[in-house]
Each structure stands twice: as structure tokens, then as C-alpha cells.
Scaffold this active site. Sequence first.
Site, PDB file in Angstrom:
ATOM      1  N   ARG A 139       0.819  -1.224   0.000  1.00 43.75           N
ATOM      2  CA  ARG A 139       0.000   0.000   0.000  1.00 43.75           C
ATOM      3  C   ARG A 139       0.855   1.278   0.000  1.00 43.75           C
ATOM      4  O   ARG A 139       0.494   2.285   0.616  1.00 43.75           O
ATOM      5  CB  ARG A 139      -0.953   0.030   1.203  1.00 43.75           C
ATOM      6  CG  ARG A 139      -1.976  -1.056   1.208  1.00 43.75           C
ATOM      7  CD  ARG A 139      -2.909  -1.002   0.002  1.00 43.75           C
ATOM      8  NE  ARG A 139      -3.809  -2.124   0.023  1.00 43.75           N
ATOM      9  CZ  ARG A 139      -3.497  -3.329  -0.492  1.00 43.75           C
ATOM     10  NH1 ARG A 139      -2.341  -3.525  -1.106  1.00 43.75           N
ATOM     11  NH2 ARG A 139      -4.349  -4.315  -0.426  1.00 43.75           N
ATOM     12  N   SER A 162     -11.139  -0.214   2.441  1.00 48.01           N
ATOM     13  CA  SER A 162     -10.429  -0.399   3.723  1.00 48.01           C
ATOM     14  C   SER A 162      -9.961   0.956   4.227  1.00 48.01           C
ATOM     15  O   SER A 162      -9.207   1.637   3.533  1.00 48.01           O
ATOM     16  CB  SER A 162      -9.214  -1.299   3.536  1.00 48.01           C
ATOM     17  OG  SER A 162      -9.616  -2.522   2.994  1.00 48.01           O
ATOM     18  N   GLU A 179      -5.401   4.086   5.750  1.00 52.60           N
ATOM     19  CA  GLU A 179      -5.001   3.830   4.361  1.00 52.60           C
ATOM     20  C   GLU A 179      -5.524   4.972   3.467  1.00 52.60           C
ATOM     21  O   GLU A 179      -4.913   5.335   2.478  1.00 52.60           O
ATOM     22  CB  GLU A 179      -5.607   2.490   3.915  1.00 52.60           C
ATOM     23  CG  GLU A 179      -5.190   2.069   2.528  1.00 52.60           C
ATOM     24  CD  GLU A 179      -5.766   0.706   2.129  1.00 52.60           C
ATOM     25  OE1 GLU A 179      -5.566  -0.275   2.865  1.00 52.60           O
ATOM     26  OE2 GLU A 179      -6.409   0.641   1.075  1.00 52.60           O
TER      27      GLU A 179
HETATM   28  C1  LIG Z   1     -15.495  -0.232  -2.042  1.00 54.55           C
HETATM   29  C2  LIG Z   1     -14.016   0.027  -2.183  1.00 54.55           C
HETATM   30  C3  LIG Z   1     -13.152  -1.051  -2.260  1.00 54.55           C
HETATM   31  C4  LIG Z   1     -11.781  -0.855  -2.383  1.00 54.55           C
HETATM   32  N1  LIG Z   1     -10.964  -1.942  -2.457  1.00 54.55           N
HETATM   33  C5  LIG Z   1      -9.623  -1.780  -2.574  1.00 54.55           C
HETATM   34  C6  LIG Z   1      -8.776  -2.923  -2.665  1.00 54.55           C
HETATM   35  O1  LIG Z   1      -9.217  -4.069  -2.660  1.00 54.55           O
HETATM   36  N2  LIG Z   1      -7.445  -2.707  -2.747  1.00 54.55           N
HETATM   37  C7  LIG Z   1      -6.916  -1.447  -2.793  1.00 54.55           C
HETATM   38  O2  LIG Z   1      -5.684  -1.333  -2.874  1.00 54.55           O
HETATM   39  N3  LIG Z   1      -7.703  -0.359  -2.715  1.00 54.55           N
HETATM   40  C8  LIG Z   1      -9.034  -0.484  -2.616  1.00 54.55           C
HETATM   41  N4  LIG Z   1      -9.858   0.614  -2.533  1.00 54.55           N
HETATM   42  C9  LIG Z   1      -9.264   1.958  -2.549  1.00 54.55           C
HETATM   43  C10 LIG Z   1      -9.289   2.644  -3.939  1.00 54.55           C
HETATM   44  O3  LIG Z   1     -10.181   2.005  -4.794  1.00 54.55           O
HETATM   45  C11 LIG Z   1      -7.914   2.644  -4.598  1.00 54.55           C
HETATM   46  O4  LIG Z   1      -6.982   3.262  -3.771  1.00 54.55           O
HETATM   47  C12 LIG Z   1      -7.925   3.357  -5.960  1.00 54.55           C
HETATM   48  O5  LIG Z   1      -6.683   3.196  -6.586  1.00 54.55           O
HETATM   49  C13 LIG Z   1      -8.248   4.826  -5.823  1.00 54.55           C
HETATM   50  O6  LIG Z   1      -8.435   5.344  -7.131  1.00 54.55           O
HETATM   51  P1  LIG Z   1      -9.076   6.773  -7.328  1.00 54.55           P
HETATM   52  O7  LIG Z   1      -8.953   7.127  -8.756  1.00 54.55           O
HETATM   53  O8  LIG Z   1     -10.404   6.819  -6.744  1.00 54.55           O
HETATM   54  O9  LIG Z   1      -8.055   7.656  -6.477  1.00 54.55           O
HETATM   55  P2  LIG Z   1      -8.421   8.961  -5.644  1.00 54.55           P
HETATM   56  O10 LIG Z   1      -9.179   8.585  -4.435  1.00 54.55           O
HETATM   57  O11 LIG Z   1      -9.008   9.975  -6.544  1.00 54.55           O
HETATM   58  O12 LIG Z   1      -6.961   9.418  -5.217  1.00 54.55           O
HETATM   59  C14 LIG Z   1      -6.209   8.678  -4.298  1.00 54.55           C
HETATM   60  C15 LIG Z   1      -4.856   9.354  -4.118  1.00 54.55           C
HETATM   61  O13 LIG Z   1      -4.126   9.316  -5.330  1.00 54.55           O
HETATM   62  C16 LIG Z   1      -3.848  10.652  -5.809  1.00 54.55           C
HETATM   63  N5  LIG Z   1      -4.021  10.587  -7.269  1.00 54.55           N
HETATM   64  C17 LIG Z   1      -5.082  10.060  -7.932  1.00 54.55           C
HETATM   65  N6  LIG Z   1      -4.828  10.069  -9.257  1.00 54.55           N
HETATM   66  C18 LIG Z   1      -3.604  10.622  -9.413  1.00 54.55           C
HETATM   67  C19 LIG Z   1      -2.787  10.895 -10.562  1.00 54.55           C
HETATM   68  N7  LIG Z   1      -3.195  10.634 -11.818  1.00 54.55           N
HETATM   69  N8  LIG Z   1      -1.563  11.470 -10.352  1.00 54.55           N
HETATM   70  C20 LIG Z   1      -1.149  11.746  -9.094  1.00 54.55           C
HETATM   71  N9  LIG Z   1      -1.874  11.510  -7.988  1.00 54.55           N
HETATM   72  C21 LIG Z   1      -3.086  10.955  -8.145  1.00 54.55           C
HETATM   73  C22 LIG Z   1      -4.832  11.537  -5.112  1.00 54.55           C
HETATM   74  O14 LIG Z   1      -4.347  12.850  -4.986  1.00 54.55           O
HETATM   75  C23 LIG Z   1      -4.964  10.832  -3.764  1.00 54.55           C
HETATM   76  O15 LIG Z   1      -3.875  11.149  -2.949  1.00 54.55           O
HETATM   77  C24 LIG Z   1     -11.241   0.457  -2.420  1.00 54.55           C
HETATM   78  C25 LIG Z   1     -12.130   1.547  -2.344  1.00 54.55           C
HETATM   79  C26 LIG Z   1     -13.495   1.338  -2.236  1.00 54.55           C
HETATM   80  C27 LIG Z   1     -14.418   2.512  -2.168  1.00 54.55           C
END
Ligand SMILES: Cc1cc2nc3c(=O)[nH]c(=O)nc-3n(C[C@H](O)[C@H](O)[C@H](O)COP(=O)(O)OP(=O)(O)OC[C@H]3O[C@@H](n4cnc5c(N)ncnc54)[C@H](O)[C@@H]3O)c2cc1C
Length: 337
Positions: free
Chosen positions: A164, A237, A333
Site C-alpha cells: 500500500r 479499507s 489507508e
Molecule cells: C469499495 C471500495 C473497495 C476498495 N478496495 C480496494 C482494494 O481491494 N485494494 C486497494 O488497494 N484499494 C481499494 N480501494 C481503494 C481505492 O479504490 C484505490 O486506492 C484506488 O486506486 C483509488 O483510485 P481513485 O482514482 O479513486 O483515487 P483517488 O481517491 O481519486 O486518489 C487517491 C490518491 O491518489 C492521488 N491521485 C489520484 N490520481 C492521481 C494521478 N493521476 N496522479 C497523481 N496523484 C493521483 C490523489 O491525490 C490521492 O492522494 C477500495 C475503495 C473502495 C471505495
Amino acid sequence: MQISTNTSLKPYHSFASDEHAKFFTNIINEQDVVAVSNWAKENNTPILIIGSGTNMLFTTNFNGLVAKMEIMGIKKITETASDVILEVGAGENWHHFVMYCVHKGWGGLENLSLIPGTVGASPIQNIGAYGVEVEACINSVTAFDLLNGAFTTLKNEACLFKYRSSLFKQQPNRYIITSIQFQLKKQPILKTDYGVIRDVLHEKNIKNPSLADISNAIIQIRSNKLPDPSKIGNAGSFFKNPTISIDKYNLLKENFPGLIAYPISDIEYKIAAGWLIETCGWKGVKKGNVGCYEKQALVIVSYGIISGKEVYDFSAEIIQTVFEKFDIQLEREVNVY
Ligand SMILES: Cc1cc2nc3c(=O)[nH]c(=O)nc-3n(C[C@H](O)[C@H](O)[C@H](O)COP(=O)(O)OP(=O)(O)OC[C@H]3O[C@@H](n4cnc5c(N)ncnc54)[C@H](O)[C@@H]3O)c2cc1C
């Protein structure tokens, strides 16, 4: 590049609380990235990139420029008898991309089916599930380095992937990720080590699973266990699984024989944070519109209108009680702003 002011972030993140961004814009190509960087420099304003906002918690208004990543595209770079290399825009939807690979028969990412979010966010916390972390399929990450004011392509080793975590998580305000190169296998080795995956395949009487069978099993498991963020606000999580020493593990195991943990080296154990939280009695607990999900204690959910601060305070209470009972400090996380 169009910039709006005092924009509600409610539609842009999965907790859907109503904090605002002082400035807001969209990034649809590399030129926009440069424009965002220049504008922020000229206006002496911090930048926050948002993908799908499924791993974020806003506890207050963001006093800077929030830029939503929307660079799209999936391009084949090379294909050999054994491998395919694809370049994927950071704004692509992660699950759609995984489905694209599964349908093509290209393996490696199927265990990461149904993780919400964008492709660009996947390396940031090195997303992982069911025995696979995305780092295993990443060749390189292309990003704009805000420190040097130039695009850079970082090979896998340079991304410093860990559980992570990555370089991008460690230096959160430095890189804007624009695309990622993935290497996928045409004769994939399927990962079915997790008992729950084997159980589903067994239930369905599948003896020689395909990529699609694995992906469907994961989708089924996740849909039964995790709340759909489009219906119940959450960020998956909320806490990381903590690592403790073997001595501490032995002591805890004596006092709590049901402890769920697994060794990660000769001297350390990873503990299931969900078990710690559940053992403290939090599972299903609700305070106002914030709660600990009844099917999975690791997930904090919102049942209605909430402020991000309420979620943060709720998580602080969980951290406190886990610390008091187990002397283990839980770490969030979710990215908190
Ligand atoms: C129901 C649910 C289940 C999940 N299950 C998992 C799982 O099994 N495993 C897991 O690892 N995670 C899980 N997650 C967490 C999440 O899905 C991941 O972390 C995912 O990668 C986040 O993507 P996002 O585009 O929504 O990122 P965001 O929430 O938009 O951003 C997350 C972080 O990344 C940064 N960021 C985003 N895009 C960029 C970019 N292009 N350049 C630079 N910085 C950037 C943001 O500033 C922020 O700090 C889960 C979330 C939910 C809601």
C-alpha cells in the site's frame, strides 16, 4: 483550461461529503497538466489531483486547485508470443481496464477486478487484493514532476513499490501521473491461493478456471462483502493492516487465541486490522450517519449526509480503542485532506 471557483467536491469523491475546492479544473491531456502546473505556480497554490475520489477523505475545504484526471486511452505498445505491453491513460476507469484485459485473455490483473478508481491512482498505494498487487504488472509510470517541471518515465524499480505504498505515496505533492505501461501475460498463471476464491470456483464446479472465471469469482466475493460506493459512501479499507514483531505477535496470540495474522518475514507478522477493530466491538456500530460496516469492520461507511470531519473523528475513536486494547497503532489507508 477552465477553472471554476468554490466548487463542491461532493460529486467527486466516494464519501460524498460537501467540502469545497477553492479552485477546480479537469485534465484531459498532457498540455492541461503543464497548464495546471504553471497556473498553480503563478498563483502560489497547492495542487491536488483527484481520480475517482475513492480513497480520499476531505475533513475541510481544500484551499488550492483540485484537478480531476481525465486522460483517456488504451494503446498497444508491443505484442510477442507471450506478452502484451499496453499504455493506459491515467483517467481510465480501473475496473473497465481490467475487464478489457480479461476479455482479450491477457492475464495479471484479474484478481484486482472491481477495485474502484482510476488507472492513474493504481500505482499510488500499489493497489492490491486477493494475493496480487498492481506492481507485478507495471513496467513504467509516466508522470509530470512538479519539482522539476518536466515529464518523466519511471521504471518499475524506481517506483519503490511496497505494501500500500510507493514513491508517489511517499512524495504526495510531487507527481501528476499521466499514463502507465502494463505488461500482461498471454499464458497467465492464475492466482487462486485465497481459499475464498477456491470456494467460489468449487461451488460453481469450475475445475480449470479461465481468466474470466477468476474475475467473476472476485466480483462475486467483493460484491457480497463490500459496500457499493455509489450507494453507501465509503473508501474501502479505511486502515492498513499493521505489521508487528514476532515477539509481540506471540504475546498477543497467547492473550487472544483467535488473532488473525500471517508471517511476512522471519521477524514480523501482518495483523488483520479488521479483526482488531471487530474484537474491540466496532463492527456494525453507528454514530449519527457514520458507521463501521456490518459486514467488514475495516470499512467506515456513511449512511446519509456527513462531514468528512465526522468520519475522521469516528476513525480516531477506532484507532484509540485498538491502541488501548492491543497496544497497536492503526494507520489510515485513506488519504486525508
Ligand atoms: C469499495 C471500495 C473497495 C476498495 N478496495 C480496494 C482494494 O481491494 N485494494 C486497494 O488497494 N484499494 C481499494 N480501494 C481503494 C481505492 O479504490 C484505490 O486506492 C484506488 O486506486 C483509488 O483510485 P481513485 O482514482 O479513486 O483515487 P483517488 O481517491 O481519486 O486518489 C487517491 C490518491 O491518489 C492521488 N491521485 C489520484 N490520481 C492521481 C494521478 N493521476 N496522479 C497523481 N496523484 C493521483 C490523489 O491525490 C490521492 O492522494 C477500495 C475503495 C473502495 C471505495
